[in-house]
Design a protein around this motif. Structure first.
Motif, PDB file in Angstrom:
ATOM      1  N   LYS A  63       0.816  -1.212   0.000  1.00  0.00           N
ATOM      2  CA  LYS A  63       0.000   0.000   0.000  1.00  0.00           C
ATOM      3  C   LYS A  63       0.851   1.265   0.000  1.00  0.00           C
ATOM      4  O   LYS A  63       0.326   2.362   0.137  1.00  0.00           O
ATOM      5  CB  LYS A  63      -0.929  -0.006   1.219  1.00  0.00           C
ATOM      6  CG  LYS A  63      -1.926  -1.145   1.208  1.00  0.00           C
ATOM      7  CD  LYS A  63      -2.782  -1.115   2.457  1.00  0.00           C
ATOM      8  CE  LYS A  63      -3.780  -2.271   2.464  1.00  0.00           C
ATOM      9  NZ  LYS A  63      -4.599  -2.284   3.711  1.00  0.00           N
ATOM     10  N   GLY A  64       2.171   1.087  -0.115  1.00  0.00           N
ATOM     11  CA  GLY A  64       3.058   2.253  -0.103  1.00  0.00           C
ATOM     12  C   GLY A  64       3.150   2.903   1.258  1.00  0.00           C
ATOM     13  O   GLY A  64       3.471   4.087   1.373  1.00  0.00           O
ATOM     14  N   ASP A  65       2.899   2.110   2.325  1.00  0.00           N
ATOM     15  CA  ASP A  65       2.892   2.659   3.684  1.00  0.00           C
ATOM     16  C   ASP A  65       4.229   2.487   4.411  1.00  0.00           C
ATOM     17  O   ASP A  65       4.338   2.778   5.607  1.00  0.00           O
ATOM     18  CB  ASP A  65       1.774   2.001   4.509  1.00  0.00           C
ATOM     19  CG  ASP A  65       1.877   0.475   4.519  1.00  0.00           C
ATOM     20  OD1 ASP A  65       2.862  -0.072   3.976  1.00  0.00           O
ATOM     21  OD2 ASP A  65       0.959  -0.166   5.059  1.00  0.00           O
ATOM     22  N   GLY A  66       5.252   2.007   3.685  1.00  0.00           N
ATOM     23  CA  GLY A  66       6.558   1.825   4.313  1.00  0.00           C
ATOM     24  C   GLY A  66       6.635   0.609   5.214  1.00  0.00           C
ATOM     25  O   GLY A  66       7.583   0.479   5.991  1.00  0.00           O
ATOM     26  N   GLN A  67       5.649  -0.270   5.115  1.00  0.00           N
ATOM     27  CA  GLN A  67       5.598  -1.456   5.981  1.00  0.00           C
ATOM     28  C   GLN A  67       5.683  -2.746   5.162  1.00  0.00           C
ATOM     29  O   GLN A  67       4.844  -3.629   5.266  1.00  0.00           O
ATOM     30  CB  GLN A  67       4.308  -1.442   6.815  1.00  0.00           C
ATOM     31  CG  GLN A  67       4.222  -0.291   7.798  1.00  0.00           C
ATOM     32  CD  GLN A  67       5.349  -0.342   8.822  1.00  0.00           C
ATOM     33  OE1 GLN A  67       5.573  -1.360   9.475  1.00  0.00           O
ATOM     34  NE2 GLN A  67       6.073   0.760   8.951  1.00  0.00           N
ATOM     35  N   GLY A  68       6.739  -2.828   4.365  1.00  0.00           N
ATOM     36  CA  GLY A  68       6.941  -4.030   3.565  1.00  0.00           C
ATOM     37  C   GLY A  68       7.435  -5.197   4.406  1.00  0.00           C
ATOM     38  O   GLY A  68       7.745  -5.049   5.594  1.00  0.00           O
ATOM     39  N   HIS A  69       7.527  -6.347   3.799  1.00  0.00           N
ATOM     40  CA  HIS A  69       7.930  -7.579   4.498  1.00  0.00           C
ATOM     41  C   HIS A  69       9.297  -7.412   5.179  1.00  0.00           C
ATOM     42  O   HIS A  69       9.486  -7.829   6.325  1.00  0.00           O
ATOM     43  CB  HIS A  69       7.978  -8.743   3.498  1.00  0.00           C
ATOM     44  CG  HIS A  69       8.532 -10.000   4.067  1.00  0.00           C
ATOM     45  ND1 HIS A  69       7.852 -10.759   5.003  1.00  0.00           N
ATOM     46  CD2 HIS A  69       9.726 -10.631   3.854  1.00  0.00           C
ATOM     47  CE1 HIS A  69       8.590 -11.806   5.340  1.00  0.00           C
ATOM     48  NE2 HIS A  69       9.730 -11.754   4.659  1.00  0.00           N
ATOM     49  N   LEU A  70      10.255  -6.805   4.485  1.00  0.00           N
ATOM     50  CA  LEU A  70      11.596  -6.652   5.061  1.00  0.00           C
ATOM     51  C   LEU A  70      11.603  -5.702   6.249  1.00  0.00           C
ATOM     52  O   LEU A  70      12.437  -5.830   7.153  1.00  0.00           O
ATOM     53  CB  LEU A  70      12.576  -6.164   3.984  1.00  0.00           C
ATOM     54  CG  LEU A  70      12.827  -7.133   2.831  1.00  0.00           C
ATOM     55  CD1 LEU A  70      13.777  -6.522   1.807  1.00  0.00           C
ATOM     56  CD2 LEU A  70      13.390  -8.456   3.341  1.00  0.00           C
TER      57      LEU A  70
END
Length: 202
Positions: free
Chosen positions: A126-133
């Motif tokens: 969602k482009g929220d800076g909360q990716g898997h990594l």
């Protein structure tokens, strides 16, 4: 006895033939310093096409390398490389570059696909800076594309222009590496198009 003599003669013929062939190879290479000597299936090694720096009688000016016709783009040429990987290049790209692709559903779908593959592991789907990594603490400090998240180069992420996003994809920034080898210019613009949709999230 007769068979062994015939075999010996046959071996001598083979040896003599080999010596003659080897001599021909050596002497043919000595005549011309550019020559590679005798080659098997020579046309598999030597290009049929002209080299760019070779004279070419097929053109009026006698040159192989020709100036591309007006309003055409040579293969491999990227007109967006005029903006260097500097703060000034980033600002200039932000001010001057405009997405050349039409905002169609097909381009947005493609942009979402490339974003999901190459960007979402860090930036989140969602482009929220909360990716898997980010969630498994492999990387931190990834700003969201929306809300009040600030860019490390100044301003808000939601206000980044298409040119600034493109420049960052091409060259990378901070922990983000360049994606120029993974995404073609058109694919980068499709990602830019999708990121600009994510910027609109309230």
């Amino acid at each position: 006895m007769k068979g062994s003599i015939l075999a010996m003669n046959k071996n001598k013929v083979v040896l003599a033939s080999f010596c003659i062939l080897a001599s021909a190879v050596v002497f043919s290479a000595c005549k011309d310093p550019q020559s590679t000597g005798l080659e098997y299936a020579r046309n598999m090694y030597d290009p049929i096409a002209y080299n760019p720096d070779q004279p070419n009688k097929n053109f009026k000016n006698g040159s192989t390398a020709q100036t591309p016709p007006a309003h055409t783009t040579p293969v491999g040429f990227n007109k967006y490389d005029d903006y260097p990987n500097t703060k000034e290049g980033y600002e200039a790209a932000g001010a001057n570059l405009v997405n050349p692709l039409p905002e169609t559903e097909q381009n947005l779908i493609a942009g979402k696909h490339y974003f999901t593959v190459f960007c979402s592991p860090c930036h989140g789907e969602k482009g929220d800076g909360q990716g898997h990594l980010v969630k498994i603490d492999k990387i931190s400090g990834i700003p969201a594309y929306h809300g009040d998240a600030a860019s490390s180069r100044g301003g808000l992420m939601k206000d980044l222009s298409a040119g600034k996003i493109y420049h960052t994809i091409e060259y990378g920034l901070n922990n983000m590496g360049s994606h120029a080898s993974q995404l073609s210019p058109d694919e980068r613009w499709k990602v830019v198009m999708y990121v600009q949709q994510l910027q609109k999230i309230q």
